[in-house]
Design a protein around this motif. Sequence first.
Motif: not given
Ligand SMILES: *[C@@H]1O[C@H](CO)[C@@H](O)[C@H](O)[C@H]1NC(C)=O
Length: 628
Positions: A463, A466-467, A470, A608, A611
């Motif tokens: 996670t 991903q952050f 993003n 998320y 972001v």
């Molecule tokens: C990152 O972006 C994806 C696609 O928009 C989203 O599904 C995901 O939750 C986001 N994750 C984080 C940790 O920002």
Amino acid sequence: KVLMVFTQRFKVVEDSVPQINCDVKAGKIINPEFVVKCPAGCQDPKYHVYGTDVYASYSSVCGAAIHSGVLDNSGGKILVRKVAGQSGYKGSYANGVQSLSLPRWRESFVVSEGKPQKGVTYPSALTYSSTKSPAAKAGEPTKAYQKPPVPGTTAQPVTPLQLTGATATEVTLTSLPKPSPSTGSTTSSLRPQPVGHRSWELGEMDLWQPGSVLLDAGFVPKEELSTQSLEPVSQGDPNCKVDLSFLIDGSSSIGKRRFRIQKQFLADVAQTLDIGPGGPLMGVVQYGDNPAAQFSLRTHMNSRDLKTAIDKITQRGGLSNAGRAISYVTKNFFSKANGNRGSAPNVAVVIVDGWPTDKVEEASRLARESGINIFFITVEGATENEKQYVTEPNFSNKAVCRTNGFYSLNVQSWFSLRKTVQPLLKRVCDTDRLACSKTCWNSADIGFVIDGSSSVGTGNFRTVLQFVANISKEFEISETDTRVGAVQYTYEQRLEFGFDDYHTKSDILNAIKRVGYWSGGTSTGAAINYALEQLFKKSKPNKRKLMILITDGRSYDDVRIPAMVAHHKGVTTYAIGVAWAAQDELEVIATHPASDHSFFVDEFDNLYKFVPKVIQNICTEFNSQPRN
Ligand SMILES: *[C@@H]1O[C@H](CO)[C@@H](O)[C@H](O)[C@H]1NC(C)=O
Ligand SMILES: *[C@@H]1O[C@H](CO)[C@@H](O)[C@H](O)[C@H]1NC(C)=O
């Protein structure tokens, strides 16, 4: 008596060396190697020189000799040797002469001191290339050797040279492999153009007029004709790669005559710039009540077509709503569909007759924030009596990219507008100084410092990655735009990738995905030190340094000193804490004010949500930086 003899001898030698004028180009002389005498005074920008050490034969022979340091402005003898054409010539400044760049030319020459080599006889008269067409400027080489003797060297007999020169020309011409020189049209269609030349001299304009280049075309060797396209199209001056829009005033009050002067100015600009897909591109928007694009960046991609199109522009009339025009340029003109290349700085030059009838401040702010470098040319501004009518006092300073004078030009009268072509283009082409090209998206070195301690766990670590991805995704990533690097830490630290490792967005995103979870303790202080050393030390001076640190717990070591060092070094630090992270510690790590630079999230699944907030704060801070 001895002295007399010496003088006489000397004179004989002198007389056997042909003399040329400063403006004679090497291409006009057919001899492959020769000694020649240059007069005094050739160190003048009007004698154009292309290249460094090896010069395109389109250059002034004597000018090149001064540039290369073989000669000074007092003149003298030089040895010239022709060499092969090159695929590119680099301009440089040397010995008081600015030489220009030229991408490709069919023949070159080198210059050395005028000491004849032993055993070599140099021609006592030069063979000039020429056309028989009386209309052509065939007089040019003639001028060169008909020049009256330099004062002080009285009674220098130039006549023999003149004669041999002329005769030789005739003879040589007939034996050269080339199309009939008598038909001007044939020759001119074959003429190789000086592709990609750059010149700030309006005098250089004659480069494009067939007449003046006929002479050069006179001796294009056959082999080259076959490999060279008949109409080579310029790729544009690579030293001035900008996406340029001119916002011209078409209001009724400007009048027909001044509108024409404005068009002539545009034409001069188009002529001076070497427009092309690898160099500057230029579009024009005319504004009155409303703005209208005359043509976009991609409509005319060479100087000649652009000039023709400029000539056809007709005046719209109405008010002088420059603010509205600036909004239009931000929203429409610089769109990708209209030819904005992205890889070239955006420049908008607004020409205003007097003052605008609407406000420019807000429109200009938005333009700047999207990376447009606004220049203002104010012509015949308000007099003391008229100032009361000006809608927005100080409008120029409110509009331009920076108020340091670089972006504003005041012209007293429309009749002197022409003089601003060169100063303006010098600035516009100085892309390193175009400060507004920097946007929130393209000007940072972002270093992520990622907590890989055991408490995070494999799933949450994904996670976090991903952050990181993003946030990275939002920026324009390339070697010259935003760069991204990452460090993972536990007790120890490791560099996952540096700023120089990946230069595309997809490579960065892949690299983030590949980061393996480490697991261990939490030494955040040491990690900050490590990031400064391994990442930010390699940051470029013109980049904003952003550190984004993500942690899920209190550090085992002290963070205060490392954080202070980071702030002191100009690294803006964002601290993002999850779950067990300590608020007070985040605030110490974060740049002041901590409320803008530290965030706390109760669980990884909510990361998320932050972001957009983090990005917004990064950009708000960028945009609030002073404009000067
Ligand atoms: C990152 O972006 C994806 C696609 O928009 C989203 O599904 C995901 O939750 C986001 N994750 C984080 C940790 O920002
Ligand atoms: C115009 O703006 C500049 C920069 O914003 C400022 O320094 C200057 O004092 C202003 N001049 C007037 C007359 O308001």
